[in-house]
Design an enzyme around this catalytic site. Structure first.
Site, PDB file in Angstrom:
ATOM      1  N   VAL A 129      -8.579   3.170   7.740  1.00 44.24           N
ATOM      2  CA  VAL A 129      -8.137   2.307   8.875  1.00 44.24           C
ATOM      3  C   VAL A 129      -8.881   0.846   8.711  1.00 44.24           C
ATOM      4  CG1 VAL A 129      -7.140   3.963  10.423  1.00 44.24           C
ATOM      5  CG2 VAL A 129      -9.950   3.365  10.565  1.00 44.24           C
ATOM      6  N   LYS A 183       0.939  -1.164  -0.010  1.00 43.42           N
ATOM      7  CA  LYS A 183      -0.075  -0.146  -0.009  1.00 43.42           C
ATOM      8  C   LYS A 183       0.813   1.265  -0.134  1.00 43.42           C
ATOM      9  CE  LYS A 183      -3.734  -0.031  -0.059  1.00 43.42           C
ATOM     10  NZ  LYS A 183      -4.512  -0.107  -1.320  1.00 43.42           N
TER      11      LYS A 183
END
Length: 341
Positions: A183, A157
């Site tokens: 998150v 990521k």
């Protein structure tokens, strides 16, 4: 600002809710899937008509299909990215498709004259590889992929978002690019196909977690993180150009916090939710016989709290409290028959 948008990875948990919200707001949506054999199934979950929701076959590692998917679009919401079901033997199994997929989507968007590009990154690209004493994070922080113990997914990521930003700066500085960094995403489910973060709630409910390790995470509701993507797609260009938005709904949650919310709100349906805490030495022993548990070792006692103040201030975003997300997630798992209580 409803127009036509490509949402890549339409079978994904976040992508599905984002597509539903975009359709409800009058957008026409193109979406990519690896195999069009899932179109009928996904159309039943996402809604829309053949005129407002169109499916295209495209793969992160191949050019085929991307030009057709981009045709006629005003914006791109790039959500497709590999997620592991286990730790890969070679980290490049995650890193390469995440990076190359983002760059491929950007290249085809640029070639199609698309000016708005919203990328789904992750708080994984923000909150890892820092000194042990650091516990608060915002959009200015970047994960250090060279730090010991940084997992392949976290690297993927981070590397993908950095590569995308570098590509835009070098090749399309006029493009209104921004990244949304969620998150752990928790919320209602449509069936058994959902984000890995939902697995925690499922395992607490079905009793497969015998005790609660001293591990935690921040939470954001599925419906809210989809709304954050929609806001980024619809905001003025100057508002989102080059920006980064953390999607997080509140205080850092430990396993024990999530378990307490379930017990307080579900009554007898939470009878299998554990109450005992797992000592750190027991986690270390577990990791010796269960390789997936090794990922918990670096998280024992750590706090990685993320602030969404920037998204709230700039985009007017207002997430619901994490307790509501946990309860809604649990109730939907029960109602859909995914977990038996």
């Amino acid at each position: 600002m409803a127009g036509t948008v490509l949402v890549s990875g339409g079978s994904g948990y976040i992508a599905g809710e984002t597509i539903r919200q975009l359709l409800a707001r009058g957008w026409t949506v193109h979406t990519t899937v690896r195999n069009l054999s899932r179109e009928a199934e996904l159309r039943g979950q996402l809604g829309g008509s053949p005129e407002t929701l169109r499916f295209y076959a495209a793969d992160l590692m191949k050019d085929a299909g991307w030009a057709e998917a981009m045709d006629g679009c005003d914006a791109v919401c790039h959500m497709a990215s590999p997620f592991p079901t286990s730790v890969p033997k070679d980290e490049n199994e995650l890193i390469v498709p995440a990076r190359e997929g983002a760059l491929r989507a950007l290249r085809f968007a640029h070639a199609a004259g698309i000016k708005r590009f919203v990328m789904t990154s992750s708080a994984a690209a923000i909150a890892y590889g820092h000194p042990p004493g650091k516990s608060q994070y915002d959009e200015s922080d970047w994960t250090n992929v060279d730090a010991p113990g940084v997992q392949p997914y976290i690297k993927s990521k981070t590397i993908a978002e950095r590569a995308a930003r570098d590509w835009v700066a070098a090749n399309a500085p006029e493009m209104d690019y921004c990244a949304v960094c969620p998150v752990a995403v928790i919320g209602p489910v449509e069936g058994s196909d959902f984000a890995a973060s939902i697995d925690l709630v499922l395992r607490l409910l079905n009793g497969s977690v015998p005790a609660l390790p001293d591990v935690g995470f921040s939470i954001v509701d599925l419906r809210d993180i989809a709304d954050l993507h929609v806001r980024a797609l619809e905001a003025d260009a100057a508002t989102i150009h080059g920006e980064r938005f953390i999607g997080s709904s509140g205080p850092f949650q430990r396993f024990a916090d999530v378990a307490r919310v379930l017990r307080d709100n579900l009554g007898p349906q939470a009878r299998k939710v554990p109450t005992r805490k797992m000592p750190n030495w027991a986690v270390h022993l577990l990791a010796m016989v269960m390789p997936p548990a090794r990922q918990l070792l670096g998280e024992l006692g750590r706090v990685r709290a993320t602030s969404s103040a920037h998204a709230q201030e700039v985009l007017g975003w207002s997430p619901r409290p994490p307790e509501q997300s946990i309860v809604d997630c649990a109730r939907s798992l029960i109602e859909k028959g995914v977990v038996k209580v």
